[in-house]
Enzyme design. Structure first.
Site, mmCIF file in Angstrom:
data_model
loop_
_atom_site.group_PDB
_atom_site.id
_atom_site.type_symbol
_atom_site.label_atom_id
_atom_site.label_comp_id
_atom_site.label_asym_id
_atom_site.label_seq_id
_atom_site.Cartn_x
_atom_site.Cartn_y
_atom_site.Cartn_z
ATOM 1 C CB SER A 73 13.242 -1.150 -11.214
ATOM 2 O OG SER A 73 12.749 -0.266 -10.250
HETATM 3 N N1 SAH Z 1 10.213 -1.512 -5.959
HETATM 4 C C1 SAH Z 1 9.111 -1.350 -6.895
HETATM 5 C C2 SAH Z 1 9.304 -0.098 -7.720
HETATM 6 C C3 SAH Z 1 8.054 0.704 -7.736
HETATM 7 S S1 SAH Z 1 8.134 2.324 -8.369
HETATM 8 C C4 SAH Z 1 8.895 -2.586 -7.735
HETATM 9 O O1 SAH Z 1 9.699 -3.538 -7.640
HETATM 10 O O2 SAH Z 1 7.914 -2.651 -8.474
HETATM 11 C C5 SAH Z 1 8.265 3.306 -6.914
HETATM 12 C C6 SAH Z 1 7.240 3.090 -5.844
HETATM 13 O O3 SAH Z 1 7.552 3.979 -4.766
HETATM 14 C C7 SAH Z 1 5.807 3.421 -6.256
HETATM 15 O O4 SAH Z 1 4.982 2.353 -5.959
HETATM 16 C C8 SAH Z 1 5.474 4.648 -5.413
HETATM 17 O O5 SAH Z 1 4.112 4.736 -5.056
HETATM 18 C C9 SAH Z 1 6.354 4.441 -4.194
HETATM 19 N N2 SAH Z 1 6.644 5.635 -3.401
HETATM 20 C C10 SAH Z 1 6.923 6.887 -3.829
HETATM 21 N N3 SAH Z 1 7.121 7.722 -2.791
HETATM 22 C C11 SAH Z 1 6.993 6.958 -1.665
HETATM 23 C C12 SAH Z 1 7.064 7.255 -0.278
HETATM 24 N N4 SAH Z 1 7.328 8.471 0.172
HETATM 25 N N5 SAH Z 1 6.861 6.233 0.599
HETATM 26 C C13 SAH Z 1 6.573 4.971 0.160
HETATM 27 N N6 SAH Z 1 6.477 4.648 -1.146
HETATM 28 C C14 SAH Z 1 6.690 5.613 -2.043
#
Ligand code: SAH
Length: 228
Positions: A73
């Site tokens: 993000s």
């Molecule tokens: N907080 C992260 C943002 C990653 S983008 C950072 O600082 O980099 C969103 C993330 O959510 C992705 O890695 C994706 O695989 C994960 N995600 C999506 N659906 C999910 C779910 N149901 N349970 C756990 N993770 C999930």
């Protein structure tokens, strides 16, 4: 096709200079005024959480791809969501969507323990290794669908979801302490925009504060298949 010339890799000192500059301009220069959040954003080396070829752009205030179709993000949004959680040094936090591990590391600078759930095995593996290498021993990552939260570790003093949910996942509120917050992007009725929302658990249920528009990758898994 001619290969692109390699950009010189910025030195660690240069990266730190850029990071401090970003915190002043893009965070403190806007509405981030929680000193603990600003300190955490000054401490965590975001350039180590992005792919090597993108390190030169690590301190621009924007999202970046991290593989598997996912993104790290924008720093402003990370800081803002963290500030909205109103954490204390003793807090125990749950994150859904570990991704690169950057948000988890920021939380770990402020709170006592961070529990984070990631659904993509490749990201889970790489990020677990990185967080260990960087010494974030108070971040605990598990592989699974965050729709279920992490009930064994509940209750939490804050929950952050970093993928866009089609609706507020109410069962996660049960893992939140009364009076505490869950911050998440929610897909709006129209379906093409997302809104950042802060849900606060009350004695009888919960209240919702609607904040500003955001853009996250969609949350996957059971939330799509199940009605509340
Ligand atoms: N907080 C992260 C943002 C990653 S983008 C950072 O600082 O980099 C969103 C993330 O959510 C992705 O890695 C994706 O695989 C994960 N995600 C999506 N659906 C999910 C779910 N149901 N349970 C756990 N993770 C999930």
């Amino acid at each position: 096709m001619a290969e692109k010339p390699h950009l010189p890799v910025p030195s660690e000192e240069e990266q730190e200079r850029r990071r401090f500059h970003m915190v002043e301009e893009d965070l403190a220069g806007r509405d981030i005024d929680d000193e603990a959040v600003l300190d955490a954003m000054r401490s965590v080396p975001r350039h180590l959480f992005v792919p090597e070829r993108l390190r030169d752009r690590a301190y621009c205030d924007g999202p970046l791809p991290i593989g598997e179709g996912q993104t790290i993000s924008q720093p402003y949004v990370v800081a803002s969501m963290t500030q909205l959680l109103e954490l204390a040094p003793s807090s125990k936090v749950l994150e859904i969507g570990t991704g690169s591990g950057y948000q988890a590391a920021v939380l770990a600078e402020i709170a006592a323990e961070v529990y984070s759930v990631e659904v993509i095995p490749e990201l889970y593996g790489a990020t677990t290794r990185l967080l260990r290498e960087l010494g974030y021993s108070n971040v605990h990552v598990t592989l699974g669908d965050g729709f279920h939260g992490w009930p064994e570790k509940a209750p939490f003093d804050g929950i952050i979801i970093t993928a866009a949910a089609p609706r507020i996942p109410e069962q996660l509120i049960e893992q939140l302490r009364v009076g505490r917050h869950m911050v998440l992007p929610v897909v709006t009725m129209a379906g093409w925009t997302q809104q950042l929302q802060r849900v606060t658990r009350t004695a009888k249920g919960y209240t919702v504060q609607k904040l500003y528009d955001v853009r996250f990758v969609p949350m996957r898994g059971e939330i799509d298949r199940r009605q509340q």
